[in-house]
Design a protein around this motif. Sequence first.
Motif, PDB file in Angstrom:
ATOM      1  N   THR A  58      -5.666   4.347   6.903  1.00 52.07           N
ATOM      2  CA  THR A  58      -5.442   4.492   5.468  1.00 52.07           C
ATOM      3  C   THR A  58      -6.750   4.320   4.716  1.00 52.07           C
ATOM      4  O   THR A  58      -7.726   3.767   5.237  1.00 52.07           O
ATOM      5  N   TRP A  59      -6.752   4.796   3.475  1.00 53.28           N
ATOM      6  CA  TRP A  59      -7.954   4.674   2.631  1.00 53.28           C
ATOM      7  C   TRP A  59      -7.591   4.037   1.300  1.00 53.28           C
ATOM      8  O   TRP A  59      -6.566   4.359   0.690  1.00 53.28           O
ATOM      9  N   THR A  60      -8.429   3.105   0.876  1.00 53.87           N
ATOM     10  CA  THR A  60      -8.383   2.545  -0.473  1.00 53.87           C
ATOM     11  C   THR A  60      -9.820   2.483  -0.978  1.00 53.87           C
ATOM     12  O   THR A  60     -10.776   2.517  -0.188  1.00 53.87           O
ATOM     13  N   PRO A  75      -7.983  10.328   6.301  1.00 52.60           N
ATOM     14  CA  PRO A  75      -7.035   9.208   6.283  1.00 52.60           C
ATOM     15  C   PRO A  75      -5.951   9.422   5.223  1.00 52.60           C
ATOM     16  O   PRO A  75      -6.031  10.333   4.410  1.00 52.60           O
ATOM     17  N   THR A  76      -4.956   8.525   5.245  1.00 47.65           N
ATOM     18  CA  THR A  76      -3.907   8.546   4.235  1.00 47.65           C
ATOM     19  C   THR A  76      -4.338   7.687   3.046  1.00 47.65           C
ATOM     20  O   THR A  76      -4.550   6.478   3.207  1.00 47.65           O
ATOM     21  N   PRO A  77      -4.494   8.293   1.868  1.00 49.24           N
ATOM     22  CA  PRO A  77      -4.841   7.464   0.706  1.00 49.24           C
ATOM     23  C   PRO A  77      -3.619   6.637   0.287  1.00 49.24           C
ATOM     24  O   PRO A  77      -2.510   7.155   0.190  1.00 49.24           O
ATOM     25  N   VAL A  78      -3.832   5.368   0.094  1.00 52.19           N
ATOM     26  CA  VAL A  78      -2.743   4.489  -0.331  1.00 52.19           C
ATOM     27  C   VAL A  78      -3.154   3.773  -1.613  1.00 52.19           C
ATOM     28  O   VAL A  78      -4.325   3.431  -1.802  1.00 52.19           O
ATOM     29  N   ASP A  93       0.871  -1.178   0.000  1.00 52.47           N
ATOM     30  CA  ASP A  93       0.000   0.000   0.000  1.00 52.47           C
ATOM     31  C   ASP A  93       0.907   1.227   0.000  1.00 52.47           C
ATOM     32  O   ASP A  93       1.575   1.517   0.997  1.00 52.47           O
ATOM     33  N   THR A 121      -2.953  12.981   5.324  1.00 52.81           N
ATOM     34  CA  THR A 121      -3.424  12.229   6.489  1.00 52.81           C
ATOM     35  C   THR A 121      -4.944  12.351   6.594  1.00 52.81           C
ATOM     36  O   THR A 121      -5.582  13.067   5.839  1.00 52.81           O
ATOM     37  N   PRO A 141       1.546   5.067   0.157  1.00 51.81           N
ATOM     38  CA  PRO A 141       0.906   6.338   0.524  1.00 51.81           C
ATOM     39  C   PRO A 141       1.071   7.380  -0.581  1.00 51.81           C
ATOM     40  O   PRO A 141       2.107   7.469  -1.225  1.00 51.81           O
TER      41      PRO A 141
END
Length: 314
Positions: free
Chosen positions: A302-304, A264-267, A161, A262, A163
């Motif tokens: 994190t975000w996906t 969330p942190t997009p990954v 993942d 941040t 960032p």
Amino acid sequence: MDLDGVATFVAATDAGRFQEAAVELGVTQQAVSKRVAALERALGVRLFTRTARGARLTIDGQAFLPHARELLRVAERAAASVRAGRRPLRVDVLSSRGAGSGLMRAFHRAHPQADLDVLTLFEMDAAVAALRSGAIDATFRAVGAPGRPLPEDIAYVRVLDEPLQVLTGPAHALAGARSVTLPQLAGHRIWMPGIVAGTEWAAYYDAMVGEFGLTIEATGPNFGSDALLDTIADTPALATFMGEHTRLVWPADHGLRRIPVTGPTPVYPHCLLWHRDNGHPALAALRTHLATTAPPPAAPGTWTPPWTPPAAGV
């Protein structure tokens, strides 16, 4: 021409007797005689004469012998060229400056004895077709985008993942920020001319726009990363996304800023894909290397996209 017949002819020549050739080959003497007879019919000549002391080459047999030996040597080289572990492991990294390329460099440092061919394919469909045809052994892609199912014979595992960061010029409103949140980016223009409709990364950013209300523009021609960096450096109104592992170099006077995202942190969910029947030993070594060295995916905060596959893969 039957190579078994050629190999039997050479073995009988070296042994001097069909019976001894049969023992060497692990077949019956009758099988040796049948193979030699079939080869003689195919060539239209007699290769041996039978004597009380065994089998002697005819003049035609003597002429054929060096070519027969060369045929067997060529056949062995041909088989060796595709024997497991004897050819390079061919891996598509999508971009020579991206995370997949970095993962392969780390693998090469850890396994310098592994023979590698690293290449870049643009389209997901082309990469999957290359996996199925055997043209490549593995590819790094994002998996699960709507309308892009994988064939059942293609396996994958989520390996990294990555960032995303925001890249701005020195005069951008966010240039002095130590970090930004996705909601804070909603009022800013994110320019990404490299996004191509129908690709897995286009689906990724479409999902981000839909969830966080961002403005991502893909207008204008894509002149490559150098032109993108020049524009971001000179245009205070524009920013762009860049993967944390993307390797780019720009002039010092550009004053570009890479800002973590941040909350969330997009990954970006990089997966390794391969054909389920691929037995190349270096592929197994690569999968083990990635499983033991890459940070575990799906970290908290994190975000996906919702279509991203589970971290464990299949």
